[in-house]
Design a protein around this motif. Structure first.
Motif, PDB file in Angstrom:
ATOM      1  N   UNK B 258       0.835  -1.202   0.000  1.00 61.85           N
ATOM      2  CA  UNK B 258       0.000   0.000   0.000  1.00 61.85           C
ATOM      3  C   UNK B 258       0.868   1.250   0.000  1.00 61.85           C
ATOM      4  N   UNK B 259       1.992   1.154   0.669  1.00 62.93           N
ATOM      5  CA  UNK B 259       2.873   2.315   0.763  1.00 62.93           C
ATOM      6  C   UNK B 259       3.561   2.616  -0.563  1.00 62.93           C
ATOM      7  N   UNK B 260       3.654   1.605  -1.418  1.00 60.70           N
ATOM      8  CA  UNK B 260       4.375   1.822  -2.674  1.00 60.70           C
ATOM      9  C   UNK B 260       3.448   2.130  -3.830  1.00 60.70           C
ATOM     10  N   UNK B 261       2.180   1.770  -3.643  1.00 61.54           N
ATOM     11  CA  UNK B 261       1.223   2.003  -4.719  1.00 61.54           C
ATOM     12  C   UNK B 261       0.854   3.463  -4.791  1.00 61.54           C
ATOM     13  N   UNK B 262       0.331   3.842  -5.954  1.00 59.89           N
ATOM     14  CA  UNK B 262      -0.196   5.200  -6.074  1.00 59.89           C
ATOM     15  C   UNK B 262      -1.572   5.215  -5.437  1.00 59.89           C
ATOM     16  N   UNK B 263      -1.725   6.035  -4.415  1.00 66.61           N
ATOM     17  CA  UNK B 263      -3.010   6.029  -3.715  1.00 66.61           C
ATOM     18  C   UNK B 263      -3.972   7.013  -4.363  1.00 66.61           C
TER      19      UNK B 263
END
Lengths: 328, 263
Positions: B258-263
């Motif tokens: 989640x921290x690496x994905x584009x939110x």
């Protein structure tokens, strides 16, 4: 307090933040100004330890945001664009839960929750369920949430978005009241917000910083650019231009070609902090030119903002070449 | 550890104001009650017939009615869990993501592991609270039986239900972390549980083949059978422990991504 150097964030092929560097001193309010999608939220998320950066470094209170993420998070209060609330909880219950998450020691928790409610002026709503509150109150609960562990640094992502004018003024007052003891970064895409609340503004566009300058609320903000309109007398426009250029404090003069009535408009850039209008008037009139208009341009910050946000194509080209250069 | 407790507290206070938790617990207790009553009636009938046969032919009466009831009850409890647990776990991460409160958790000075454990222990606690009223059924069974069924059997039965539930909760929470919609999470979780259950039927005919043997091992309910018979087999313990650890590990990885994905 906050030092950012060469910070870069790459999402696949998209470079959301491109080697930005800036610093914020203790007690300062920094405005992060830019159109939507400029990279403001990404930068804030990196600072709060939510996202890791692709390159560069960022330090908060001396701690690297990646290496010492937990230390940084203890010192940051963060209000994301949508307040992170649990609607089913009461205001007090919610703030108590957040205080626990933020590791506020148990003997200070009650006092901190009360203080945060006091600062955000929601003490009268402490027993209300958050879902029953108005948008403005929810935003204030979000602010209280960012303050509950008494952080040194406060990061606010578009704190006034979606509020009515009265609420906006209240939130701005609140933010200004926090300055001094706290170091604050707030993002916005509304220009007046910056001039009203911030000490310094960083304009960000397509992931790059295009301006970083103090906001001088006390000074005449337009004194650096003067617009002059004259009908040149003897020697014509070139003589008038040379005349103005000789004045001390003038950096550059751009003169346009005369219009149908023989009038010429000039844009005069002066050194920061100097108001040369009266001297320019005296010189121009004294040398036989007719003066039609003389005004300080009050739009300097806006000018930069509009320039960067409207000149899409030239802004995009260097950003792209830098991206490929860094990748290879 | 303090972070785990903070997340745990927050989760528990949300469970008690969440209609979904009440619905899930209510549905579980209702179904468990209905099935218990059905099993009792069936056992009664069976016992009567057996007694008549015994009188008719003079053979000694040799059936363990309380044991059968208990086995049946724990077995059916396991099946009900496949339907109820998705309701308990679907919101665990999906709802936090949708509301943006995931950002609050992930920017608090606590580690991702503390978030995962806090949420997991809270779900386990709710699960235990949900199981507690089934003591009524056990009480009825123990009062009505003479001689009383062995305690050992009841304890191992509860251990089996607990381990099954703990595995399902771990898997369910992981699946919830993959999406922002708790409905999508709930449907996926239910489908995955259904697959793990159906395997049990699919393999009945083909346990001799290699695929059958693998399916037999994976089937999540099969590992409970020994527990309901009063047998605590270490291979079953290892199976459930692996399921729990796998679920928690995948959830942790999911938070990381989640921290690496584009939110």
């Amino acid at each position: 307090m906050i030092e950012v150097e060469g910070l870069t964030k790459q999402y696949g092929a998209v470079r959301a933040v491109d080697e930005i560097s800036f610093r914020v001193d203790k007690g300062e309010i920094l405005g992060f100004l830019g159109p939507n999608g400029a990279g403001k939220t990404t930068t804030m998320r990196i600072l709060t330890g939510f996202l890791p950066a692709t390159g560069g470094t960022a330090r908060v209170a001396g701690f690297d945001v990646f290496e010492k993420s937990l230390e940084v998070r203890k010192r940051i209060g963060y209000l994301p664009e949508n307040p992170p609330i649990y609607p089913e909880l009461s205001v007090q219950g919610y703030l108590d839960a957040v205080a626990r998450l933020k590791q506020v020691p148990s003997d200070r928790r009650k006092a901190r929750v009360d203080a945060a409610m006091e600062m955000a002026r929601i003490s009268d709503k402490r027993a209300d369920l958050i879902k029953h509150l108005s948008r403005g109150y929810k935003q204030r609960v979000g602010l209280a949430q960012a303050l509950v562990h008494d952080p040194e640094v406060i990061i606010l992502d578009e704190p006034t978005v979606g509020l009515d004018p009265k609420q906006i003024i209240e939130v701005r007052h609140l933010i200004k009241g926090l300055a001094g003891n706290h170091t604050i970064i707030l993002s916005t895409h509304i220009l007046p917000e910056v001039s009203m609340t911030c000490d310094r503004v960083v304009i960000i566009h397509q992931g790059r910083i295009v301006a970083n300058r103090p906001v001088n609320a006390g000074q005449d903000p337009g004194s650096e650019i003067v617009i002059l309109e004259i009908k040149p007398g003897s020697g014509g426009a070139p003589a008038a231009k040379a005349l103005v250029e000789r004045l001390g404090g003038v950096k550059r003069v751009e003169m346009q070609t005369p219009d149908g009535n023989g009038r010429v408009q000039a844009r005069i850039e002066c050194e920061p902090g100097r108001d040369l209008r009266s001297r320019i008037a005296a010189e121009v009139v004294g040398h036989g030119h007719e003066l039609f208009e003389l005004r300080a341009s009050r739009v300097s910050l806006e000018e930069i903002f509009l320039q960067v946000t409207t000149q899409e194509a030239p802004g995009a080209a260097p950003a792209e070449s830098a991206a490929t250069g860094a990748a290879s | 550890m303090k972070g785990t407790y903070a997340v745990f507290r927050k989760e528990m206070s949300l469970y008690f104001v969440s209609p979904i938790a009440y619905v899930a617990v209510g549905a579980f207790l209702f179904l468990a009650g209905i099935f218990f009553q059905g099993i009792l009636a069936e056992a009664n009938e069976y016992a009567m017939r057996a007694a008549m046969q015994s009188m008719q032919f003079g053979t000694p009466l040799d059936i363990d009615i309380p044991g059968e009831v208990m086995r049946g009850f724990f077995g059916v409890t396991g099946t009900i869990l496949l339907f109820v647990v998705p309701m308990l776990t679907m919101g665990a991460y999906a709802e936090e993501r949708r509301r943006g409160t995931m950002e609050l958790l992930m920017t608090s000075p606590i580690t991702d592991l503390e978030i995962v454990l806090g949420k997991y222990f809270a779900a386990i606690s709710l699960f235990l609270i949900m199981l507690l009223p089934t003591a009524i059924q056990m009480g009825i069974l123990f009062r009505a039986s003479d001689p009383m069924p062995p305690w050992r059997m009841m304890l191992s039965g509860y251990l089996g239900v607990l381990l099954l539930g703990a595995s399902l909760l771990a898997i369910g929470q992981f699946l919830s972390s993959l999406t922002e919609s708790q409905i999508v999470a709930g449907i996926w979780t239910f489908l995955v549980f259904l697959m793990l259950w159906i395997l049990d039927f699919v393999i009945r005919g083909s346990s001799s083949t290699v695929a059958g043997a693998v399916a037999q091992y994976v089937s999540i309910l099969r590992h409970m059978n020994d527990f309901t018979r009063g047998v605590v087999d270490s291979s079953n313990l290892v199976y459930y422990a692996s399921m729990i650890l796998l679920g928690l590990f995948l959830t942790l990885r999911s938070l990381d991504s989640m921290r690496w994905r584009r939110a």
